[in-house]
Design a protein around this motif. Structure first.
Motif, PDB file in Angstrom:
ATOM      1  N   VAL B 113      -6.586 -30.881  -7.017  1.00  0.00           N
ATOM      2  CA  VAL B 113      -7.651 -31.942  -6.295  1.00  0.00           C
ATOM      3  C   VAL B 113      -6.833 -33.163  -5.813  1.00  0.00           C
ATOM      4  N   MET B 114      -6.190 -33.567  -7.043  1.00  0.00           N
ATOM      5  CA  MET B 114      -5.643 -34.867  -6.844  1.00  0.00           C
ATOM      6  C   MET B 114      -4.565 -35.055  -5.678  1.00  0.00           C
ATOM      7  N   LEU B 115      -3.806 -33.647  -5.467  1.00  0.00           N
ATOM      8  CA  LEU B 115      -2.775 -33.654  -4.387  1.00  0.00           C
ATOM      9  C   LEU B 115      -3.547 -33.611  -3.080  1.00  0.00           C
ATOM     10  N   ILE B 116      -4.803 -32.817  -3.195  1.00  0.00           N
ATOM     11  CA  ILE B 116      -5.612 -32.802  -1.761  1.00  0.00           C
ATOM     12  C   ILE B 116      -5.981 -34.148  -1.370  1.00  0.00           C
ATOM     13  N   THR B 117      -6.471 -35.080  -2.274  1.00  0.00           N
ATOM     14  CA  THR B 117      -6.757 -36.210  -1.690  1.00  0.00           C
ATOM     15  C   THR B 117      -5.819 -36.856  -1.097  1.00  0.00           C
ATOM     16  N   GLN B 118      -4.424 -36.832  -1.398  1.00  0.00           N
ATOM     17  CA  GLN B 118      -3.388 -37.290  -0.631  1.00  0.00           C
ATOM     18  C   GLN B 118      -2.966 -36.749   0.635  1.00  0.00           C
ATOM     19  N   MET B 119      -3.707 -35.520   1.078  1.00  0.00           N
ATOM     20  CA  MET B 119      -3.415 -34.931   2.393  1.00  0.00           C
ATOM     21  C   MET B 119      -4.047 -35.486   3.279  1.00  0.00           C
ATOM     22  N   THR B 143     -14.406 -56.944  -4.886  1.00  0.00           N
ATOM     23  CA  THR B 143     -14.409 -55.851  -5.731  1.00  0.00           C
ATOM     24  C   THR B 143     -14.434 -54.640  -5.107  1.00  0.00           C
ATOM     25  N   SER B 144     -14.998 -54.446  -3.924  1.00  0.00           N
ATOM     26  CA  SER B 144     -14.983 -53.403  -3.169  1.00  0.00           C
ATOM     27  C   SER B 144     -13.612 -52.831  -2.740  1.00  0.00           C
ATOM     28  N   LEU B 145     -12.798 -53.832  -2.650  1.00  0.00           N
ATOM     29  CA  LEU B 145     -11.156 -53.605  -2.120  1.00  0.00           C
ATOM     30  C   LEU B 145     -10.604 -53.090  -3.440  1.00  0.00           C
ATOM     31  N   ILE B 146     -10.974 -53.662  -4.531  1.00  0.00           N
ATOM     32  CA  ILE B 146     -10.234 -53.169  -5.675  1.00  0.00           C
ATOM     33  C   ILE B 146     -10.654 -51.769  -6.153  1.00  0.00           C
ATOM     34  N   ILE B 147     -11.760 -51.612  -5.923  1.00  0.00           N
ATOM     35  CA  ILE B 147     -12.316 -50.043  -6.128  1.00  0.00           C
ATOM     36  C   ILE B 147     -11.556 -48.989  -5.265  1.00  0.00           C
ATOM     37  N   VAL B 148     -11.671 -49.325  -4.105  1.00  0.00           N
ATOM     38  CA  VAL B 148     -11.165 -48.421  -2.931  1.00  0.00           C
ATOM     39  C   VAL B 148      -9.605 -48.317  -3.098  1.00  0.00           C
ATOM     40  N   TYR B 149      -8.811 -49.394  -3.405  1.00  0.00           N
ATOM     41  CA  TYR B 149      -7.435 -49.088  -3.371  1.00  0.00           C
ATOM     42  C   TYR B 149      -6.985 -48.507  -4.832  1.00  0.00           C
ATOM     43  N   THR B 150      -7.813 -48.830  -5.790  1.00  0.00           N
ATOM     44  CA  THR B 150      -7.578 -48.110  -6.963  1.00  0.00           C
ATOM     45  C   THR B 150      -7.841 -46.407  -6.871  1.00  0.00           C
ATOM     46  N   ALA B 151      -8.908 -46.283  -6.340  1.00  0.00           N
ATOM     47  CA  ALA B 151      -9.315 -44.692  -6.070  1.00  0.00           C
ATOM     48  C   ALA B 151      -8.236 -44.098  -5.206  1.00  0.00           C
ATOM     49  N   PHE B 152      -7.497 -44.994  -4.371  1.00  0.00           N
ATOM     50  CA  PHE B 152      -6.623 -44.291  -3.568  1.00  0.00           C
ATOM     51  C   PHE B 152      -5.107 -44.199  -4.037  1.00  0.00           C
ATOM     52  N   ASN B 153      -5.040 -44.994  -4.844  1.00  0.00           N
ATOM     53  CA  ASN B 153      -3.691 -45.128  -5.438  1.00  0.00           C
ATOM     54  C   ASN B 153      -3.483 -44.338  -6.796  1.00  0.00           C
ATOM     55  N   ILE B 154      -4.540 -44.023  -7.456  1.00  0.00           N
ATOM     56  CA  ILE B 154      -4.652 -43.241  -8.570  1.00  0.00           C
ATOM     57  C   ILE B 154      -3.678 -41.910  -8.688  1.00  0.00           C
ATOM     58  N   PRO B 155      -3.931 -41.154  -7.712  1.00  0.00           N
ATOM     59  CA  PRO B 155      -3.083 -39.698  -7.748  1.00  0.00           C
ATOM     60  C   PRO B 155      -1.790 -39.852  -7.997  1.00  0.00           C
ATOM     61  N   PHE B 156      -1.386 -40.416  -6.950  1.00  0.00           N
ATOM     62  CA  PHE B 156       0.125 -40.898  -6.831  1.00  0.00           C
ATOM     63  C   PHE B 156       0.670 -41.566  -8.051  1.00  0.00           C
ATOM     64  N   ALA B 157       0.023 -42.658  -8.433  1.00  0.00           N
ATOM     65  CA  ALA B 157       0.581 -43.430  -9.657  1.00  0.00           C
ATOM     66  C   ALA B 157       0.379 -42.429 -10.863  1.00  0.00           C
ATOM     67  N   THR B 158      -0.595 -41.367 -10.782  1.00  0.00           N
ATOM     68  CA  THR B 158      -0.793 -40.622 -12.116  1.00  0.00           C
ATOM     69  C   THR B 158       0.772 -39.679 -12.001  1.00  0.00           C
ATOM     70  N   PHE B 159       0.811 -39.090 -10.923  1.00  0.00           N
ATOM     71  CA  PHE B 159       2.130 -38.092 -10.711  1.00  0.00           C
ATOM     72  C   PHE B 159       3.471 -38.949 -11.044  1.00  0.00           C
ATOM     73  N   LEU B 160       3.276 -40.147 -10.723  1.00  0.00           N
ATOM     74  CA  LEU B 160       4.593 -41.049 -11.023  1.00  0.00           C
ATOM     75  C   LEU B 160       4.819 -41.186 -12.676  1.00  0.00           C
ATOM     76  N   MET B 161       3.624 -41.552 -13.097  1.00  0.00           N
ATOM     77  CA  MET B 161       3.397 -41.758 -14.903  1.00  0.00           C
ATOM     78  C   MET B 161       3.958 -40.543 -15.535  1.00  0.00           C
ATOM     79  N   GLN B 162       3.094 -39.428 -14.956  1.00  0.00           N
ATOM     80  CA  GLN B 162       3.426 -37.977 -15.659  1.00  0.00           C
ATOM     81  C   GLN B 162       4.820 -37.836 -15.766  1.00  0.00           C
ATOM     82  N   SER B 163       5.559 -38.282 -14.367  1.00  0.00           N
ATOM     83  CA  SER B 163       7.139 -37.670 -14.533  1.00  0.00           C
ATOM     84  C   SER B 163       7.934 -38.731 -15.387  1.00  0.00           C
ATOM     85  N   PHE B 164       7.603 -39.748 -15.776  1.00  0.00           N
ATOM     86  CA  PHE B 164       7.970 -40.836 -16.833  1.00  0.00           C
ATOM     87  C   PHE B 164       7.727 -40.457 -18.144  1.00  0.00           C
TER      88      PHE B 164
END
Lengths: 352, 280
Positions: B113-119, B143-164
């Motif tokens: 699902v996280m991958l799909i959000t990036q598509m 606040t709205s910008l922080i929420i939206v940006y956080t939501a959009f960046n979490i998937p990629f950032a999670t994959f990045l952190m997972q690899s670390f």
């Protein structure tokens, strides 16, 4: 110090059964080596004792107290990892003293103990170095220092020497033996190297395919293996095994020659005969039990390894002490030291 | 007896020429930004495309700083970017650790699902996002910008952190637990210090992404006092003219925090912090 008991211990990952019915009593201060081919479950068993893997079935006790559900930190067991697993961001002293740091022992105590352990292991000059500035052997010593500083109830070693080169391995093996004498602590040591097993162990546990094959002292395993697997796993070079036809007090090899076995009354059940390379004598051609041709001869100085071919039986290996004047292509006779021969039944178990 | 094999000089020259060309190509826009920022207004059009202006001025900078709302935009952007970077990295570190170390039901589905959000192209979902934010009464808020940006960046950032986290041997945690740590202590005392490069990289990545984001900021913010910097830049474009000098000066100033941030975290980005932990 600790007496460790495993009662009917098993391990399953889903439907895959990794270990079955492991029953083992380890005496206080005993050095036990778990040995077996890769994938036999020996490391898993060690990690279950450490508390890093849950035990699926059975009981694990230390000094009569059930430990199954205790966390690793509450078991008071130290472990030395194959990969050393040193904390790369801490210097040697902090690596060794880390367990005391976690227990919040006074810093002065920690300092003395670290200094002591470093002294014992010859690391005194390196205590302020980071792991990356150490050689493989030094890292291994730090890993051992980290374990001994805790004065734990038992030590676990998971193939601690397999990343070292041959010379260093011999040196560290001695060091571990010395350490065991000094600390007189219960130690469980996992290896796939039978030389380590034979040299270090009070008792060896041979595992294969998730089952204990045999438990015994190194000499017991060497002299009286319980089955063909143990016979071939323990001892180097490997025991020769040849198919035979058993009858009352003799066996018949496939080429038709018979070998008398006066002290083996059950020989009739035998389908295979095992004989260690050092238990075959080389005699003049035309005499002895079998006629053979030397194929390859290795002169090691202290020993001579002779790879021979016996028509109708197959290849065998002979090892003789000292320098034997045999060249490849020579015809020889082989005489078996039948009192040291082993007979195996259809199911692989040994006839005693 | 030289162990170093010398390459043909033409090859070496070619290599450096290629590198020089690439550098020129990559850095020229930045140079042009700076050049126009320091060119007096009168000379911008009259001198044509000169590589360096005949006169240099810093009035554009002072005008931007003291006579426009630039500082407010700048402050807003800083709040949004830092907020997004820290929130995202915190969530991503937790999720990345779980993906790296634990086996649990639904793990593969969550990853899928996280991958799909990036598509999805962002443009497709900008209308629904606007609707949601508006219904929440969060339009024109940072606040709205922080929420939206956080939501959009979490998937990629999670994959990045997972690899670390994947790069940190599991033996280290096992060893720490044998040494008396709880799992959380092992995480805090052993894994966390070793993940600093990863955290730094993730922080930097998310910060830059949030710092330069225009699309959502443009959609969700219309009031001047909540504008972030990229939206604010557009105010230099008026109906009848574009204030190039001031716009470029603002652009140069906007580079400063990104640069500072990367200078600050670059020491954590240095590789090899885990060397010496395990064999080899």
């Amino acid at each position: 110090m600790a007496r460790i008991e495993l009662r009917n211990v098993a391990k399953r990952y889903g439907a895959v059964e990794v270990l079955r019915n492991i029953d083992l009593d380890i005496e206080d201060g005993e050095f036990i080596v778990l040995v077996g081919p890769s994938g036999c479950g020996k490391s898993t068993l060690l990690r279950m004792i450490a508390g890093l893997e849950p035990i699926t079935n059975g009981d694990f006790l230390i000094d009569g107290e059930r430990m199954n559900d205790l966390r690793p930190r509450d078991r008071d067991i130290a472990m030395v990892f194959q990969s050393y697993a040193l904390y790369p961001h801490m210097d040697v002293a902090r690596n060794m003293g880390f367990s005391m740091e976690i227990r919040k022992d006074p810093a002065s105590d920690r300092k003395t103990k670290v200094a002591q352990a470093a002294e014992t292991l010859g690391l005194s000059k390196l205590t302020d170095r980071l792991p990356k500035a150490l050689s493989g052997g030094q890292r291994q010593r730090v890993a051992m220092g980290r374990a001994i500083i805790r004065d734990p109830r038992a030590f676990l070693f998971d193939e601690p020497l397999s990343n070292l080169d041959a010379a260093l391995r011999v040196e560290m093996r001695l060091e571990i033996a010395r350490l065991h004498q000094q600390l007189a602590a219960t130690m469980i040591y996992v290896t796939h190297d039978q030389v380590e097993a034979l040299t270090l162990a009070d008792r060896i546990v041979v595992l294969n395919g998730g089952d204990i094959q045999q438990v015994g002292s190194p000499l017991e395993l060497y002299e009286r293996p319980a089955n063909k697997f143990v016979a071939q796993f323990i001892g180097s070079p490997t025991m020769n095994v040849m198919p035979v036809q058993g009858s009352a007090t003799k066996v018949t090899a496939q080429d038709g020659t018979t070998i008398a076995l006066p002290d083996q009354p059950q020989a009739a059940q035998a389908i295979e005969l095992g004989i260690r390379p050092e238990h075959i004598d080389v005699v003049d051609a035309g005499t002895g039990d079998l006629a053979a041709v030397a194929e390859v001869v290795e002169h090691l100085g202290s020993d001579t390894n002779i790879y021979v071919k016996v028509d109708g039986v197959g290849p065998l290996m002979v090892r003789k002490h000292g320098n034997i004047p045999v060249k490849s292509g020579d015809r020889l006779g082989l005489r078996f030291q039948t009192q040291n021969a082993h007979l195996f039944r259809q199911d692989g178990t040994a006839l005693r | 007896m030289s162990a170093i094999r010398r390459r043909h000089p033409a090859l070496t020259a070619g290599k450096y020429a290629a590198l020089a060309f690439y550098l020129l190509f990559a850095l020229f826009p930045l140079y042009w930004l700076l050049k126009i920022a320091i060119t007096p207004d009168a000379l911008i059009f009259s001198e044509g495309t000169r590589l360096f202006p005949s006169d240099v001025t810093f009035t554009n900078f002072s005008t931007v700083i003291f006579q426009t709302d630039f500082l407010a935009y700048f402050g807003n952007s800083l709040i949004v970017s830092l907020g997004t970077a820290f929130l995202t990295t915190m969530f991503a570190a937790g999720a990345g650790y779980a993906f790296s170390r634990f086996v649990f039901k639904g793990k593969r589905i969550i990853i899928a699902v996280m991958l799909i959000t990036q598509m999805f192209p962002l443009l497709m979902i900008i209308a629904p996002i606007y609707k949601i934010v508006a219904d929440l009464g969060l339009l024109n808020s940072l606040t709205s910008l922080i929420i939206v940006y956080t939501a959009f960046n979490i998937p990629f950032a999670t994959f990045l952190m997972q690899s670390f986290f994947d790069g940190i041997p599991k033996d280290l945690e096992d060893a720490a637990m044998m040494d008396g740590c709880t799992r959380f202590q092992a995480l805090r005392k052993v894994v966390f210090p070793l993940t600093l490069p990863g955290l730094g990289a993730t922080l930097g990545f998310v910060f830059t992404a949030a710092w330069s984001e225009l699309l959502f900021a443009l959609m969700l913010i219309s009031k001047n006092d909540a504008m972030t910097f990229p939206v604010g830049l557009l105010t230099f474009v008026s109906k009848f003219s574009v204030d190039w000098g001031q716009m470029m000066a603002a652009g140069v100033l906007a580079l400063v925090p990104s640069c500072l941030f990367f200078i600050f975290i670059q020491r954590y980005l240095v590789q090899g912090l885990t060397s010496g932990a395990v064999k080899g």
